[in-house]
Scaffold this motif. Structure first.
Motif, PDB file in Angstrom:
ATOM      1  N   MET A 241       0.816  -1.210   0.000  1.00 36.68           N
ATOM      2  CA  MET A 241       0.000   0.000   0.000  1.00 36.68           C
ATOM      3  C   MET A 241       0.851   1.262   0.000  1.00 36.68           C
ATOM      4  SD  MET A 241      -3.159  -0.886   2.566  1.00 36.68           S
ATOM      5  CE  MET A 241      -4.270  -2.264   2.242  1.00 36.68           C
ATOM      6  N   VAL A 242       1.983   1.206   0.700  1.00 40.34           N
ATOM      7  CA  VAL A 242       2.815   2.399   0.822  1.00 40.34           C
ATOM      8  C   VAL A 242       3.443   2.787  -0.511  1.00 40.34           C
ATOM      9  CG1 VAL A 242       4.932   1.155   1.400  1.00 40.34           C
ATOM     10  CG2 VAL A 242       4.589   3.479   2.265  1.00 40.34           C
ATOM     11  N   LEU A 243       3.520   1.855  -1.458  1.00 40.36           N
ATOM     12  CA  LEU A 243       4.132   2.133  -2.746  1.00 40.36           C
ATOM     13  C   LEU A 243       3.109   2.529  -3.808  1.00 40.36           C
ATOM     14  CD1 LEU A 243       6.790  -0.721  -2.969  1.00 40.36           C
ATOM     15  CD2 LEU A 243       7.059   1.617  -2.124  1.00 40.36           C
ATOM     16  N   ARG A 244       1.845   2.569  -3.442  1.00 40.34           N
ATOM     17  CA  ARG A 244       0.828   2.962  -4.400  1.00 40.34           C
ATOM     18  C   ARG A 244       0.656   4.475  -4.397  1.00 40.34           C
ATOM     19  NH1 ARG A 244      -3.788  -1.503  -2.783  1.00 40.34           N
ATOM     20  NH2 ARG A 244      -2.345  -3.241  -2.497  1.00 40.34           N
ATOM     21  N   GLN A 245      -0.241   4.938  -5.267  1.00 38.91           N
ATOM     22  CA  GLN A 245      -0.421   6.378  -5.368  1.00 38.91           C
ATOM     23  C   GLN A 245      -1.316   6.938  -4.268  1.00 38.91           C
ATOM     24  OE1 GLN A 245      -1.927   4.181  -7.222  1.00 38.91           O
ATOM     25  NE2 GLN A 245      -4.064   4.737  -7.546  1.00 38.91           N
ATOM     26  N   GLU A 246      -1.960   6.070  -3.477  1.00 40.69           N
ATOM     27  CA  GLU A 246      -2.869   6.547  -2.446  1.00 40.69           C
ATOM     28  C   GLU A 246      -2.115   7.248  -1.316  1.00 40.69           C
ATOM     29  OE1 GLU A 246      -5.135   3.289  -1.057  1.00 40.69           O
ATOM     30  OE2 GLU A 246      -6.242   3.019  -2.926  1.00 40.69           O
ATOM     31  N   VAL A 247      -2.853   8.075  -0.567  1.00 39.42           N
ATOM     32  CA  VAL A 247      -2.288   8.732   0.614  1.00 39.42           C
ATOM     33  C   VAL A 247      -2.138   7.676   1.705  1.00 39.42           C
ATOM     34  CG1 VAL A 247      -2.669  10.484   2.377  1.00 39.42           C
ATOM     35  CG2 VAL A 247      -3.323  10.941   0.009  1.00 39.42           C
ATOM     36  N   TYR A 248      -0.916   7.281   1.995  1.00 41.95           N
ATOM     37  CA  TYR A 248      -0.654   6.250   2.995  1.00 41.95           C
ATOM     38  C   TYR A 248       0.508   6.657   3.886  1.00 41.95           C
ATOM     39  CZ  TYR A 248      -0.293   1.557   4.991  1.00 41.95           C
ATOM     40  OH  TYR A 248      -0.271   0.492   5.870  1.00 41.95           O
ATOM     41  N   ALA A 249       1.705   6.645   3.334  1.00 45.81           N
ATOM     42  CA  ALA A 249       2.855   7.088   4.125  1.00 45.81           C
ATOM     43  C   ALA A 249       2.709   8.543   4.536  1.00 45.81           C
ATOM     44  CB  ALA A 249       4.141   6.885   3.319  1.00 45.81           C
ATOM     45  N   THR A 250       2.084   9.350   3.675  1.00 52.97           N
ATOM     46  CA  THR A 250       1.872  10.761   4.003  1.00 52.97           C
ATOM     47  C   THR A 250       1.033  10.905   5.267  1.00 52.97           C
ATOM     48  OG1 THR A 250       1.904  11.227   1.635  1.00 52.97           O
ATOM     49  CG2 THR A 250       1.099  12.969   3.083  1.00 52.97           C
ATOM     50  N   ALA A 251       0.021  10.058   5.405  1.00 51.47           N
ATOM     51  CA  ALA A 251      -0.823  10.110   6.602  1.00 51.47           C
ATOM     52  C   ALA A 251      -0.019   9.768   7.847  1.00 51.47           C
ATOM     53  CB  ALA A 251      -2.001   9.153   6.445  1.00 51.47           C
TER      54      ALA A 251
ATOM     55  N   ALA B   3     -10.032   9.234   4.829  1.00 49.79           N
ATOM     56  CA  ALA B   3     -10.482  10.152   3.777  1.00 49.79           C
ATOM     57  C   ALA B   3      -9.958   9.717   2.415  1.00 49.79           C
ATOM     58  CB  ALA B   3     -10.021  11.581   4.091  1.00 49.79           C
ATOM     59  N   ALA B   4      -8.709   9.258   2.381  1.00 51.92           N
ATOM     60  CA  ALA B   4      -8.133   8.781   1.121  1.00 51.92           C
ATOM     61  C   ALA B   4      -8.870   7.541   0.622  1.00 51.92           C
ATOM     62  CB  ALA B   4      -6.656   8.477   1.313  1.00 51.92           C
ATOM     63  N   ILE B   5      -9.273   6.666   1.545  1.00 52.58           N
ATOM     64  CA  ILE B   5     -10.008   5.463   1.146  1.00 52.58           C
ATOM     65  C   ILE B   5     -11.398   5.829   0.635  1.00 52.58           C
ATOM     66  CG2 ILE B   5     -11.037   3.323   2.003  1.00 52.58           C
ATOM     67  CD1 ILE B   5      -8.700   3.149   3.995  1.00 52.58           C
ATOM     68  N   HIS B   6     -12.070   6.724   1.346  1.00 50.90           N
ATOM     69  CA  HIS B   6     -13.461   7.051   1.003  1.00 50.90           C
ATOM     70  C   HIS B   6     -13.558   7.856  -0.287  1.00 50.90           C
ATOM     71  CE1 HIS B   6     -17.711   7.811   1.706  1.00 50.90           C
ATOM     72  NE2 HIS B   6     -17.493   9.096   1.476  1.00 50.90           N
ATOM     73  N   TRP B   7     -12.715   8.859  -0.410  1.00 54.05           N
ATOM     74  CA  TRP B   7     -12.790   9.740  -1.582  1.00 54.05           C
ATOM     75  C   TRP B   7     -11.744   9.412  -2.648  1.00 54.05           C
ATOM     76  CZ3 TRP B   7     -13.551  12.688   3.191  1.00 54.05           C
ATOM     77  CH2 TRP B   7     -14.866  13.095   3.360  1.00 54.05           C
ATOM     78  N   HIS B   8     -11.025   8.320  -2.483  1.00 59.88           N
ATOM     79  CA  HIS B   8     -10.019   7.891  -3.456  1.00 59.88           C
ATOM     80  C   HIS B   8      -8.993   8.994  -3.707  1.00 59.88           C
ATOM     81  CE1 HIS B   8     -12.554   4.383  -4.371  1.00 59.88           C
ATOM     82  NE2 HIS B   8     -13.564   5.232  -4.355  1.00 59.88           N
ATOM     83  N   LEU B   9      -8.533   9.589  -2.619  1.00 54.10           N
ATOM     84  CA  LEU B   9      -7.535  10.651  -2.746  1.00 54.10           C
ATOM     85  C   LEU B   9      -6.177  10.041  -3.057  1.00 54.10           C
ATOM     86  CD1 LEU B   9      -8.517  12.822   0.361  1.00 54.10           C
ATOM     87  CD2 LEU B   9      -9.306  13.053  -1.999  1.00 54.10           C
ATOM     88  N   SER B  10      -5.407  10.744  -3.841  1.00 57.69           N
ATOM     89  CA  SER B  10      -4.080  10.249  -4.195  1.00 57.69           C
ATOM     90  C   SER B  10      -3.149  11.424  -4.408  1.00 57.69           C
ATOM     91  CB  SER B  10      -4.133   9.390  -5.460  1.00 57.69           C
ATOM     92  OG  SER B  10      -4.599  10.158  -6.558  1.00 57.69           O
ATOM     93  N   LEU B  11      -1.872  11.150  -4.292  1.00 65.70           N
ATOM     94  CA  LEU B  11      -0.862  12.155  -4.556  1.00 65.70           C
ATOM     95  C   LEU B  11      -0.582  12.225  -6.052  1.00 65.70           C
ATOM     96  CD1 LEU B  11       1.671  11.338  -1.695  1.00 65.70           C
ATOM     97  CD2 LEU B  11      -0.028  13.163  -1.746  1.00 65.70           C
ATOM     98  N   PRO B  12      -0.106  13.357  -6.539  1.00 64.90           N
ATOM     99  CA  PRO B  12       0.256  13.443  -7.958  1.00 64.90           C
ATOM    100  C   PRO B  12       1.390  12.467  -8.266  1.00 64.90           C
ATOM    101  CG  PRO B  12       0.166  15.619  -6.940  1.00 64.90           C
ATOM    102  CD  PRO B  12       0.087  14.623  -5.835  1.00 64.90           C
ATOM    103  N   VAL B  13       1.396  11.966  -9.483  1.00 66.10           N
ATOM    104  CA  VAL B  13       2.459  11.068  -9.927  1.00 66.10           C
ATOM    105  C   VAL B  13       3.138  11.680 -11.142  1.00 66.10           C
ATOM    106  CG1 VAL B  13       1.296   9.007  -9.081  1.00 66.10           C
ATOM    107  CG2 VAL B  13       0.871   9.767 -11.400  1.00 66.10           C
ATOM    108  N   PHE B  14       4.365  11.277 -11.368  1.00 65.40           N
ATOM    109  CA  PHE B  14       5.131  11.768 -12.514  1.00 65.40           C
ATOM    110  C   PHE B  14       5.287  10.619 -13.507  1.00 65.40           C
ATOM    111  CE2 PHE B  14       6.167  14.588  -9.089  1.00 65.40           C
ATOM    112  CZ  PHE B  14       6.250  15.834  -9.696  1.00 65.40           C
TER     113      PHE B  14
END
Length: 251
Positions: A145-155, A190-201
């Motif tokens: 999970m920590v390597l995906r685009q979702e807000v995880y490590a940031t939280a 919030a990231a799970i419910h609203w599918h929030l993610s960080l920008p990716v390059f």
């Protein structure tokens, strides 16, 4: 406060162990596989934290109660296998979010108790929160999970910073723990419910501009180096609701 932290740590072990059991069930593992995933998830992050901080012996060696709790969690899960198998797929990330919040606070707290600098405490909270889940996912052949685009490590980082700042300000310990837990858990849910993610390059190919009408019969006069620079660029974009790791969850 020490007793509260101990019970929070135990609660984190139970929640993370349960998440390991759920993933083992979905991966069609036997009871031993369930035990391995539960143990790795429940005590893996804390073990790495203690090794990095130089704590000897590590917490579960000094207090084998953690191992008995994991065994009890797996045993009850085997008995209630049919109930666990019916849990919705959102239960695993939600359970993981609670474990992440609890272990983030525990990791940061233990580092500060050992008089580690604030930035180290934040990193120890992150390590405690994400390392066990990473090992669990790798053993189950999933993208962590920590390597995906979702807000995880940031939280986890946000919760660790909250705890360190309030600890430095000598805020009441109940408020310190509550706000740090709420920060990590709130961001992750919030990231799970609203599918929030960080920008990716991502590297994309951009076609060179079409030649003007007057140049239609002259051929392509653009040099190879210019064409290369025009076709490959780095862009900043946001992913949609699902990514490679999310699709893997649905298997």
């Amino acid at each position: 406060m020490t007793e509260l932290v101990y019970w929070l740590d135990m609660a984190g072990v139970i929640v993370f162990a349960l998440s390991g059991v759920i993933l083992a069930c979905r991966s069609q593992m036997d009871p031993f596989g369930m035990l391995v995933l539960a143990a790795v998830t429940g005590i893996g992050g804390g073990t790495l934290r203690d090794l990095v901080l130089g704590v000897r012996p590590v917490f579960w060696v000094a207090d084998p109660t953690y191992l008995w709790v994991i065994l009890a969690t797996v045993g009850l899960s085997v008995v209630g296998f049919h109930y666990i198998h019916r849990l919705s797929r959102v239960f695993l990330p939600v359970a993981d979010a609670f474990g992440l919040a609890l272990f983030t606070v525990i990791g940061a707290h233990k580092a500060l108790q050992l008089e580690a600098p604030g930035v180290v405490a934040v990193l120890m909270g992150l390590l405690t929160g994400v390392a066990g889940g990473m090992m669990r996912d790798l053993l189950a052949r999933r993208v962590p999970m920590v390597l995906r685009q979702e807000v995880y490590a940031t939280a986890s980082i946000a919760g660790g910073i909250t705890y360190v700042v309030l600890f430095a300000l000598e805020a009441p310990w109940v408020l310190t723990i509550s706000l740090a837990l709420s920060m990590t858990l709130g961001l992750r849910l919030a990231a799970i419910h609203w599918h929030l993610s960080l920008p990716v390059f991502a590297w994309v190919e951009i076609a060179p501009p079409a030649p003007a009408e007057g140049d239609a019969g002259r051929g392509d006069t653009t040099s190879p180096s210019v064409r290369t620079k025009a076709r490959v660029r780095m862009i900043r974009q946001k992913r949609g609701r699902s990514g490679p790791g999310d699709r893997h969850d649905e298997e």
